[in-house]
Design a protein around this motif. Structure first.
Motif, PDB file in Angstrom:
ATOM      1  N   LEU A 445       0.692  -1.205   0.016  1.00 28.81           N
ATOM      2  CA  LEU A 445       0.061   0.044   0.078  1.00 28.81           C
ATOM      3  C   LEU A 445       0.909   1.219  -0.129  1.00 28.81           C
ATOM      4  CD1 LEU A 445      -2.701   1.480   0.376  1.00 28.81           C
ATOM      5  CD2 LEU A 445      -2.491   1.353   2.980  1.00 28.81           C
ATOM      6  N   PHE A 446       0.648   2.149  -1.018  1.00 30.22           N
ATOM      7  CA  PHE A 446       1.433   3.161  -1.001  1.00 30.22           C
ATOM      8  C   PHE A 446       0.303   4.486  -0.949  1.00 30.22           C
ATOM      9  CE2 PHE A 446       3.857   0.365  -3.434  1.00 30.22           C
ATOM     10  CZ  PHE A 446       5.293   0.759  -2.901  1.00 30.22           C
ATOM     11  N   VAL A 447       1.108   5.472  -0.067  1.00 33.63           N
ATOM     12  CA  VAL A 447       0.128   6.838   0.095  1.00 33.63           C
ATOM     13  C   VAL A 447       1.119   7.888  -0.247  1.00 33.63           C
ATOM     14  CG1 VAL A 447      -1.193   7.937   1.771  1.00 33.63           C
ATOM     15  CG2 VAL A 447      -1.284   5.388   1.863  1.00 33.63           C
ATOM     16  N   GLU A 448       0.706   8.694  -1.287  1.00 29.25           N
ATOM     17  CA  GLU A 448       1.289   9.961  -1.342  1.00 29.25           C
ATOM     18  C   GLU A 448       0.403  11.056  -0.910  1.00 29.25           C
ATOM     19  OE1 GLU A 448       1.936  10.514  -5.750  1.00 29.25           O
ATOM     20  OE2 GLU A 448       2.415   8.419  -5.924  1.00 29.25           O
ATOM     21  N   ASN A 449       1.107  11.798   0.286  1.00 32.06           N
ATOM     22  CA  ASN A 449       0.382  12.555   1.272  1.00 32.06           C
ATOM     23  C   ASN A 449       1.188  13.907   1.272  1.00 32.06           C
ATOM     24  OD1 ASN A 449       0.472  13.234   4.395  1.00 32.06           O
ATOM     25  ND2 ASN A 449      -1.454  13.434   3.394  1.00 32.06           N
ATOM     26  N   GLU A 450       0.701  15.217   0.748  1.00 29.34           N
ATOM     27  CA  GLU A 450       1.252  16.163   0.530  1.00 29.34           C
ATOM     28  C   GLU A 450       2.726  16.170   0.370  1.00 29.34           C
ATOM     29  OE1 GLU A 450      -0.455  19.152   1.018  1.00 29.34           O
ATOM     30  OE2 GLU A 450      -2.040  17.867   0.386  1.00 29.34           O
ATOM     31  N   TYR A 454       4.563   7.398   1.738  1.00 29.21           N
ATOM     32  CA  TYR A 454       4.418   6.316   2.840  1.00 29.21           C
ATOM     33  C   TYR A 454       4.200   4.949   2.139  1.00 29.21           C
ATOM     34  CZ  TYR A 454       3.850  10.401   5.994  1.00 29.21           C
ATOM     35  OH  TYR A 454       3.912  11.374   6.704  1.00 29.21           O
ATOM     36  N   SER A 455       4.879   3.719   2.733  1.00 28.76           N
ATOM     37  CA  SER A 455       4.639   2.340   2.106  1.00 28.76           C
ATOM     38  C   SER A 455       4.221   1.580   3.406  1.00 28.76           C
ATOM     39  CB  SER A 455       5.642   2.006   1.127  1.00 28.76           C
ATOM     40  OG  SER A 455       6.807   1.780   1.847  1.00 28.76           O
TER      41      SER A 455
END
Length: 461
Positions: A445-450, A454-455
């Protein structure tokens, strides 16, 4: 699992059960095995890969030749294995010009005893047990246990699984600085069974446009990007059967700054990634090709506090290299300890930028660097439940308020799920539902936040 893989694994098991002579064979021709080994001192979880390079038939014997650790040392199981028709296996070990033979009998009655000599020590082997056991982290198979002991108090065992071969042993040959206690089989590359600690898809997972910036300088606050190497992923190609990813990258080397304008030279390089090898002309990756420890004395250690793969020589003293690879980032640092001459050398990642511009032009780098600053984040996301069945919830305590792009990627780099979400507070829950269609396996799961990435590894039941 792909149909071809299912057929192959079924054929593998069918072959193993087809004839008694094939059962309980320690190693198979052309197969590659990953073992985790424990040492008396040093790293606890270190990988050793053995490949059966070739096989030949001499009279009625089958001879299997192993890859060597390097050009002068035998493998931990010697240099070759001879299979007799009677189910007896002879491991040939060379030591200082002398030959030892370790005898492993797999077709004898229970409680059969025999002897062999290794390094001038006489060992007694006893076929002591035959039962089902858990092997390769999650497989159940019949295992024969052979107790090995000598008159000086040494006692250990050799375990041979019916379908998977050697699953546990003490090393027959070991002249490394730190001696090894025992080995356990962790993964068979040819069947994709087990838990692959060398899954390089985890470490090299880029998208087109991604930029990696490396500095040859020692750690510390950078003053400018002078003398930096900036890699941009131009293309990412996944093979038809999903087992290979090829990256083409441009390399812009910043070699001067004149009145605030970057002066650069441009070259290109490639990366070809499989589950167990990384090839190409990207710096410092040559040692990641299977067998990883052929022609080298490097140790492959997996340490949680380093967040990935740490590679160092067998003996760490003065003047040695070390390599650190981080999941999702690839090479995070190469370091050469130049003591006692203080000739230290570095090549370290200082920035990882997520962006979509794939222009093959160094002149656009300055603009991108001016507006992007997405440092790779090694912190894990708070995900529950994990393993999951149909849905997962993501805690936003590590995320910043703003828009987030979420995606789930298979370990081969294929994107299977994507969505957008707005983060408004630090105690918010983001729910990802409709995941029942995902097959059982490992995902990321990858999260591109501002501007941050994150992974987290997630497991589908």
């Amino acid at each position: 699992m792909r149909l071809s893989a299912i057929v192959f694994v079924f054929a593998f098991f069918a072959l193993a059960h087809a004839a008694t002579a094939q059962n309980f064979q320690p190693f198979r021709n052309t197969f590659s095995y990953e073992f985790l080994y424990r040492r008396a001192l040093g790293f606890d979880t270190t990988a050793h890969v053995i490949t059966v390079d070739s096989a030949a038939v001499v009279n009625s014997d089958s001879i299997f030749y192993f890859n060597k650790l390097n050009t002068t040392k035998d493998n931990f199981w010697g240099c070759s294995m001879v299979k007799k028709n009677s189910g007896i296996f002879l491991f040939l070990v060379t030591r200082d010009g002398y030959y030892d033979t370790v005898v492993v009998k797999t077709q004898q009655p229970l409680w059969t005893k025999w002897k062999f000599t290794l390094n001038n020590v006489v060992y007694t082997a006893t076929y002591a047990n035959y039962k089902q056991e858990t092997v390769l982290t999650n497989q159940t198979d019949y295992v024969k246990t052979i107790i090995v002991e000598d008159y000086n108090g040494f006692k250990d065992s050799i375990k041979v699984s019916e379908n998977f071969g050697f699953v546990y042993s003490f090393p027959f040959f070991d002249d490394s600085f730190y001696k090894h206690n025992n080995f356990s089989l962790n993964y068979i590359f040819n069947t994709h069974i087990g838990d692959n600690k060398l899954d390089f898809f985890e470490y090299f997972d880029y998208d087109a446009g991604d930029m990696l910036i490396y500095s040859p300088h020692s750690p510390g606050p950078p003053t400018d990007r002078l003398d930096y190497d900036i890699y941009k992923v131009l293309t990412k190609t996944v093979s038809a059967d999903g087992d290979t990813i090829r990256y083409q990258l441009s390399k812009c080397h910043v070699n001067a700054i004149d009145n605030g304008v970057y002066s650069m030279t441009q070259t290109h390089c490639t990366l070809t990634v499989t589950a167990f090898s990384v090839t190409g002309d990207f710096p410092y990756i040559g040692l990641l090709s299977l067998p990883t420890n052929k022609n080298t004395t490097m140790l492959f250690a997996y340490e949680a506090y380093r967040g990935g793969l740490y590679i160092v020589p067998d003996v760490v003293f003065e003047g040695f290299p070390s390599y650190t690879f981080t999941r999702g980032l690839g090479l995070s640092q190469y370091y050469y300890n130049g003591a006692p001459n203080y000739d230290d050398r570095f090549y370290r990642n200082i920035e990882y930028i997520k962006q979509s511009n794939t222009d093959d032009d160094c002149s656009s780098i300055q603009t991108i660097l001016a507006v992007k600053s997405s440092q790779a984040i090694s912190e894990n996301l708070m995900v529950a439940p994990n393993p999951f069945e149909n849905s997962i919830s993501l805690n936003t305590s590590n995320l910043l308020p703003g828009n987030s792009h979420l995606r789930i990627v298979f370990s081969l780099g294929v994107e299977l799920y994507t969505c957008e979400a707005a983060v408004s507070s630090s105690n918010q829950q983001l729910d990802l539902s409709g995941l029942s269609s995902l097959s059982t396996g490992v995902y990321f799961l990858f999260v591109e936040n501002e501007g941050r990435l994150y992974s987290q590894k997630i497991i589908k039941k």
